[in-house]
Write an enzyme that holds these catalytic residues in place. Structure first.
Site, PDB file in Angstrom:
ATOM      1  N   ASP A   8       0.871  -1.173   0.000  1.00  0.00           N
ATOM      2  CA  ASP A   8       0.000   0.000   0.000  1.00  0.00           C
ATOM      3  C   ASP A   8       0.915   1.232   0.000  1.00  0.00           C
ATOM      4  O   ASP A   8       2.146   1.107  -0.165  1.00  0.00           O
ATOM      5  CB  ASP A   8      -0.996  -0.040   1.179  1.00  0.00           C
ATOM      6  CG  ASP A   8      -0.337   0.170   2.537  1.00  0.00           C
ATOM      7  OD1 ASP A   8       0.901   0.319   2.601  1.00  0.00           O
ATOM      8  OD2 ASP A   8      -1.072   0.200   3.547  1.00  0.00           O
ATOM      9  N   HIS A   9       0.323   2.414   0.180  1.00  0.00           N
ATOM     10  CA  HIS A   9       1.106   3.652   0.154  1.00  0.00           C
ATOM     11  C   HIS A   9       2.155   3.682   1.274  1.00  0.00           C
ATOM     12  O   HIS A   9       3.258   4.189   1.088  1.00  0.00           O
ATOM     13  CB  HIS A   9       0.172   4.858   0.272  1.00  0.00           C
ATOM     14  CG  HIS A   9      -0.801   4.725   1.399  1.00  0.00           C
ATOM     15  ND1 HIS A   9      -1.896   3.874   1.320  1.00  0.00           N
ATOM     16  CD2 HIS A   9      -0.825   5.264   2.645  1.00  0.00           C
ATOM     17  CE1 HIS A   9      -2.572   3.930   2.469  1.00  0.00           C
ATOM     18  NE2 HIS A   9      -1.941   4.764   3.287  1.00  0.00           N
ATOM     19  N   CYS A  65       3.335  -2.874   4.033  1.00  0.00           N
ATOM     20  CA  CYS A  65       2.353  -1.870   4.451  1.00  0.00           C
ATOM     21  C   CYS A  65       3.027  -1.019   5.519  1.00  0.00           C
ATOM     22  O   CYS A  65       4.260  -0.968   5.568  1.00  0.00           O
ATOM     23  CB  CYS A  65       1.049  -2.526   4.922  1.00  0.00           C
ATOM     24  SG  CYS A  65       1.198  -3.635   6.329  1.00  0.00           S
ATOM     25  N   GLY A  66       2.251  -0.340   6.358  1.00  0.00           N
ATOM     26  CA  GLY A  66       2.870   0.531   7.353  1.00  0.00           C
ATOM     27  C   GLY A  66       3.618  -0.252   8.424  1.00  0.00           C
ATOM     28  O   GLY A  66       4.725   0.109   8.823  1.00  0.00           O
ATOM     29  N   THR A  67       3.010  -1.343   8.870  1.00  0.00           N
ATOM     30  CA  THR A  67       3.574  -2.128   9.966  1.00  0.00           C
ATOM     31  C   THR A  67       4.004  -3.530   9.559  1.00  0.00           C
ATOM     32  O   THR A  67       4.721  -4.187  10.319  1.00  0.00           O
ATOM     33  CB  THR A  67       2.504  -2.311  11.064  1.00  0.00           C
ATOM     34  OG1 THR A  67       1.350  -2.896  10.430  1.00  0.00           O
ATOM     35  CG2 THR A  67       2.126  -0.981  11.698  1.00  0.00           C
ATOM     36  N   GLY A  68       3.493  -4.016   8.444  1.00  0.00           N
ATOM     37  CA  GLY A  68       3.651  -5.426   8.065  1.00  0.00           C
ATOM     38  C   GLY A  68       2.521  -6.271   8.627  1.00  0.00           C
ATOM     39  O   GLY A  68       2.346  -7.423   8.226  1.00  0.00           O
ATOM     40  N   GLY A  70      -1.030  -5.612   8.793  1.00  0.00           N
ATOM     41  CA  GLY A  70      -2.248  -5.712   7.978  1.00  0.00           C
ATOM     42  C   GLY A  70      -2.048  -6.676   6.817  1.00  0.00           C
ATOM     43  O   GLY A  70      -2.903  -7.535   6.542  1.00  0.00           O
ATOM     44  N   MET A  71      -0.895  -6.585   6.157  1.00  0.00           N
ATOM     45  CA  MET A  71      -0.608  -7.481   5.023  1.00  0.00           C
ATOM     46  C   MET A  71      -0.525  -8.936   5.485  1.00  0.00           C
ATOM     47  O   MET A  71      -0.961  -9.846   4.775  1.00  0.00           O
ATOM     48  CB  MET A  71       0.688  -7.071   4.339  1.00  0.00           C
ATOM     49  CG  MET A  71       0.560  -5.843   3.466  1.00  0.00           C
ATOM     50  SD  MET A  71      -0.596  -6.118   2.089  1.00  0.00           S
ATOM     51  CE  MET A  71      -0.061  -4.818   0.954  1.00  0.00           C
ATOM     52  N   HIS A  98      11.734 -22.234  10.895  1.00  0.00           N
ATOM     53  CA  HIS A  98      10.725 -22.878  11.744  1.00  0.00           C
ATOM     54  C   HIS A  98       9.319 -22.838  11.137  1.00  0.00           C
ATOM     55  O   HIS A  98       8.589 -23.817  11.220  1.00  0.00           O
ATOM     56  CB  HIS A  98      10.659 -22.192  13.121  1.00  0.00           C
ATOM     57  CG  HIS A  98      11.869 -22.440  13.967  1.00  0.00           C
ATOM     58  ND1 HIS A  98      11.917 -22.134  15.293  1.00  0.00           N
ATOM     59  CD2 HIS A  98      13.083 -22.981  13.661  1.00  0.00           C
ATOM     60  CE1 HIS A  98      13.105 -22.468  15.792  1.00  0.00           C
ATOM     61  NE2 HIS A  98      13.837 -22.973  14.821  1.00  0.00           N
ATOM     62  N   ARG A 132      10.609 -31.467  13.599  1.00  0.00           N
ATOM     63  CA  ARG A 132       9.476 -31.128  14.468  1.00  0.00           C
ATOM     64  C   ARG A 132       8.704 -29.920  13.925  1.00  0.00           C
ATOM     65  O   ARG A 132       7.502 -29.783  14.160  1.00  0.00           O
ATOM     66  CB  ARG A 132       9.940 -30.876  15.901  1.00  0.00           C
ATOM     67  CG  ARG A 132      10.804 -29.646  16.087  1.00  0.00           C
ATOM     68  CD  ARG A 132      11.365 -29.575  17.498  1.00  0.00           C
ATOM     69  NE  ARG A 132      12.046 -28.319  17.778  1.00  0.00           N
ATOM     70  CZ  ARG A 132      13.271 -28.010  17.355  1.00  0.00           C
ATOM     71  NH1 ARG A 132      13.952 -28.853  16.621  1.00  0.00           N
ATOM     72  NH2 ARG A 132      13.817 -26.838  17.658  1.00  0.00           N
ATOM     73  N   HIS A 133       9.403 -29.086  13.154  1.00  0.00           N
ATOM     74  CA  HIS A 133       8.722 -27.914  12.586  1.00  0.00           C
ATOM     75  C   HIS A 133       7.777 -28.325  11.449  1.00  0.00           C
ATOM     76  O   HIS A 133       6.750 -27.694  11.229  1.00  0.00           O
ATOM     77  CB  HIS A 133       9.751 -26.893  12.111  1.00  0.00           C
ATOM     78  CG  HIS A 133      10.654 -26.449  13.213  1.00  0.00           C
ATOM     79  ND1 HIS A 133      10.193 -25.764  14.308  1.00  0.00           N
ATOM     80  CD2 HIS A 133      11.970 -26.658  13.422  1.00  0.00           C
ATOM     81  CE1 HIS A 133      11.193 -25.544  15.144  1.00  0.00           C
ATOM     82  NE2 HIS A 133      12.285 -26.076  14.631  1.00  0.00           N
TER      83      HIS A 133
HETATM   84  C1  RB5 Z   1      -2.079   2.593   6.258  1.00  0.00           C
HETATM   85  O1  RB5 Z   1      -2.145   3.885   6.738  1.00  0.00           O
HETATM   86  C2  RB5 Z   1      -1.753   1.604   7.365  1.00  0.00           C
HETATM   87  O2  RB5 Z   1      -2.824   1.487   8.236  1.00  0.00           O
HETATM   88  C3  RB5 Z   1      -1.383   0.273   6.780  1.00  0.00           C
HETATM   89  O3  RB5 Z   1      -0.320   0.432   5.910  1.00  0.00           O
HETATM   90  C4  RB5 Z   1      -0.862  -0.825   7.693  1.00  0.00           C
HETATM   91  O4  RB5 Z   1      -0.013  -0.345   8.662  1.00  0.00           O
HETATM   92  C5  RB5 Z   1      -1.798  -1.822   8.115  1.00  0.00           C
HETATM   93  O5  RB5 Z   1      -1.447  -2.771   8.807  1.00  0.00           O
END
Ligand code: RB5
Length: 151
Positions: A8-9, A65-68, A70-71, A98, A132-133
């Site tokens: 995403d952006h 994405c912003g945090t990894g 959401g994806m 693992h 085991r994994h």
């Molecule tokens: C977008 O602003 C943000 O919410 C998204 O990239 C992400 O962090 C979702 O997990």
């Protein structure tokens, strides 16, 4: 290995840095968006790349994405995907050895480009340990079957 990429952006700049690395290494990938300057919903883009791994067109996905997070949530909805949000060398290593991750998710608001490229390098070369994994990963895939039959 064919890689499906998407962002995403908030993950776009990190994706650009990883694309430069993949190109420099001559690795095989396709970018399913988004493009620069767009504000999009990560769900749509992550789903597109994950779908293409599940249908066999691609071997693995790298999503941004912003945090990894959401994806990872989106990609893990797809049976056959093991998506792992990684933030350091250790998590990138064990996500493969693992968890047998086939989808790496990275956050543009929590990682700088150099760190992201370093995690991608590890994730691409690290082998699954099996043993085991394997038993644990098999149980995850059994859960997928069970849950999909409930529908
Ligand atoms: C977008 O602003 C943000 O919410 C998204 O990239 C992400 O962090 C979702 O997990």
């Amino acid at each position: 290995m064919r890689l499906a990429l998407a962002s995403d952006h908030a993950g776009y700049e990190l994706k650009k840095a990883v694309i430069e690395y993949l190109q420099a290494e001559g690795l095989d990938f396709e970018d399913f968006g988004c493009g620069p300057g767009e504000s999009v919903d990560y769900v749509d883009y992550g789903a597109e790349a994950a779908r293409r791994v599940v249908n066999g067109e691609f071997d693995r996905a790298i999503l941004f994405c912003g945090t990894g997070l959401g994806m990872a949530v989106v990609a893990n909805k797809f049976p056959g995907i093991i998506a792992t949000a990684c933030w350091d060398e250790f998590t990138a290593t064990v996500s493969r050895s693992h968890n047998n991750s086939n989808c790496l998710t990275l956050g543009g608001r929590v990682l700088d480009p150099e760190k992201a490229v370093s995690l991608v390098k590890i994730w691409l070369k690290e082998e699954f340990e099996g043993g085991r994994h394997q038993r644990r990963v098999d149980k995850i895939h059994l859960l997928e079957q069970e849950l999909h039959q409930l529908k």
